[in-house]
Design a protein around this motif. Structure first.
Motif, short mmCIF file in Angstrom:
data_model
loop_
_atom_site.label_atom_id
_atom_site.label_comp_id
_atom_site.label_asym_id
_atom_site.label_seq_id
_atom_site.Cartn_x
_atom_site.Cartn_y
_atom_site.Cartn_z
N ALA A 1 -0.14 8.79 -10.22
CA ALA A 1 -1.58 8.49 -10.23
C ALA A 1 -2.00 7.67 -11.45
O ALA A 1 -2.97 6.90 -11.39
CB ALA A 1 -2.38 9.78 -10.16
N ARG B 1 0.83 -1.21 0.00
CA ARG B 1 0.00 0.00 0.00
C ARG B 1 0.87 1.26 0.00
O ARG B 1 0.56 2.24 -0.69
CB ARG B 1 -0.93 0.00 1.21
CG ARG B 1 -2.03 -1.03 1.10
CD ARG B 1 -2.96 -1.00 2.30
NE ARG B 1 -3.96 0.07 2.19
CZ ARG B 1 -5.02 0.17 2.98
NH1 ARG B 1 -5.23 -0.72 3.94
NH2 ARG B 1 -5.88 1.16 2.82
N LYS B 2 1.95 1.22 0.76
CA LYS B 2 2.85 2.38 0.82
C LYS B 2 3.42 2.70 -0.56
O LYS B 2 3.45 3.85 -0.99
CB LYS B 2 3.99 2.10 1.82
CG LYS B 2 4.91 3.28 2.08
CD LYS B 2 5.99 2.93 3.11
CE LYS B 2 7.09 2.10 2.48
NZ LYS B 2 8.23 1.86 3.41
N HIS B 3 3.85 1.66 -1.27
CA HIS B 3 4.43 1.86 -2.61
C HIS B 3 3.37 2.28 -3.62
O HIS B 3 3.63 3.13 -4.48
CB HIS B 3 5.16 0.60 -3.07
CG HIS B 3 6.53 0.47 -2.51
ND1 HIS B 3 7.66 0.95 -3.14
CD2 HIS B 3 6.97 -0.05 -1.33
CE1 HIS B 3 8.73 0.71 -2.39
NE2 HIS B 3 8.34 0.11 -1.29
N LEU B 4 2.19 1.71 -3.53
CA LEU B 4 1.11 2.10 -4.45
C LEU B 4 0.73 3.56 -4.24
O LEU B 4 0.53 4.30 -5.21
CB LEU B 4 -0.12 1.21 -4.22
CG LEU B 4 -0.05 -0.22 -4.74
CD1 LEU B 4 -1.27 -1.00 -4.27
CD2 LEU B 4 0.05 -0.27 -6.27
N ASP B 5 0.63 3.97 -2.98
CA ASP B 5 0.22 5.34 -2.69
C ASP B 5 1.26 6.36 -3.14
O ASP B 5 0.93 7.51 -3.43
CB ASP B 5 -0.07 5.50 -1.19
CG ASP B 5 -1.32 4.74 -0.75
OD1 ASP B 5 -2.12 4.36 -1.62
OD2 ASP B 5 -1.48 4.51 0.46
N ALA B 6 2.53 5.93 -3.20
CA ALA B 6 3.62 6.84 -3.60
C ALA B 6 3.82 6.88 -5.11
O ALA B 6 4.55 7.72 -5.63
CB ALA B 6 4.92 6.40 -2.92
N HIS C 1 -7.72 -0.68 -5.04
CA HIS C 1 -6.79 0.45 -5.22
C HIS C 1 -6.73 0.87 -6.69
O HIS C 1 -6.60 0.02 -7.58
CB HIS C 1 -5.40 0.06 -4.73
CG HIS C 1 -4.50 1.22 -4.46
ND1 HIS C 1 -3.97 1.99 -5.47
CD2 HIS C 1 -4.06 1.77 -3.30
CE1 HIS C 1 -3.23 2.96 -4.94
NE2 HIS C 1 -3.26 2.85 -3.62
#
Length: 297
Positions: free
Chosen positions: A207, A199-204, A230
């Motif tokens: 877009a 999740r951390k990598h996806l959010d960073a 996501h």
């Protein structure tokens, strides 16, 4: 540039991904389960000819179509091979309606911090160029988590996303596969750490960037639902990881939005000596069961 029709099928269509990507180390075992013993081939070339014949038989089987099998992961030699004189990836898409992927990792490093990172892939750019030229849609690469070690899991996820960006740069869709060993005592804890790291990598990530994820079936049902939902994830698929097909299907059906990407569980019950009618019937029943489990989630 990704084929938009393939992309739409991978993102939206009911079905599952067949993993036909056993490589050098796992091929003898796969052939033995298929009923081809090591005395049937005398060198690597003959061994790969046997596994290519097995894969071609599966791909040409009447039930193996894009109606239920929406994608297939190939080993490099399978990509370079042909079925009835047609390049394998083109045969899959043009004749069967199945999106072709390529396994690109070179195996695992020794364990460190409870995980096995992927070995260096020095010629990856050249392989990705070749894959794109052969109409491959995406790739798959596997690393393994053997303990709930936060540093190790963060390292494994960082490596997957770093190489994933390289793959995206070639216009291909990466399937990131940080596999959690299903036999470890702290599996559930490892999966919680893995979810947080992904999740951390996806959010960073940018877009407009999307990846696919291939994950072990979790101890806690629907643990990975936040990844399914996501916007940076095209699809979450599950590996069978050593579970029998029935158990893998049962677990899969409890995970909403996750579809199968099974290897051994797909070929369970198939054998070299089966007449085509029995082979096709067995494969059709298998495909139906995995399809239904993928839809049930």
């Amino acid at each position: 540039m990704m084929n938009p029709t393939m992309a739409q099928q991978m993102a939206e269509k009911d079905g599952f991904i067949a993993a036909l990507d056993q490589s050098g180390g796992s091929t003898p075992k796969a052939l033995k389960l298929y009923g081809v013993n090591e005395d049937a081939y005398s060198n690597e070339e003959e061994m790969f000819a046997q596994i290519h014949a097995m894969r071609a038989r599966i791909i040409k089987s009447p039930a193996f179509t894009g109606e239920k099998v929406i994608g297939a992961i190939l080993f490099e030699r399978t990509m370079d091979g042909e079925i009835d004189g047609i390049a394998t990836a083109d045969y899959l898409w043009d004749k069967r309606g199945i999106v072709p992927f390529l396994k690109v990792d070179k195996g695992l490093m020794e364990e460190d911090n409870g995980v096995q990172l992927m070995k260096p892939m020095g010629d990856l750019d050249a392989l990705l160029d070749r894959a794109a030229a052969k109409n491959i849609f995406g790739t798959k690469m596997r690393s393994v988590i053997n303990a709930a070690n936060k540093d190790g899991i963060e390292a494994i996820v960082a490596q997957q996303f770093e190489i994933g960006r390289q793959i995206l740069g070639h216009g291909l869709m990466p399937i990131l596969e940080p596999e959690v060993n299903i036999k470890i005592a702290d599996k559930a804890e490892a999966e919680t750490l893995l979810l947080a790291a992904i999740r951390k990598h996806l959010d960073a990530a940018p877009a407009d960037q999307r990846v696919m994820l291939k994950l072990s079936l979790p101890t806690v049902a629907n643990l990975y639902k936040p990844l399914v939902d996501h916007p940076g994830v095209m699809r979450v698929v599950a590996l069978s990881g050593g579970y029998s097909r029935d158990e893998a299907n049962r677990l899969l059906s409890t995970n909403t939005g996750v579809i199968a990407s099974f290897s051994r569980a797909l070929t369970e019950g198939l054998s070299y000596g089966q007449p085509d009618a029995a082979f096709d019937a067995t494969l059709a029943a298998t495909i139906d069961s995995i399809y239904e489990a993928s839809r049930a989630g």
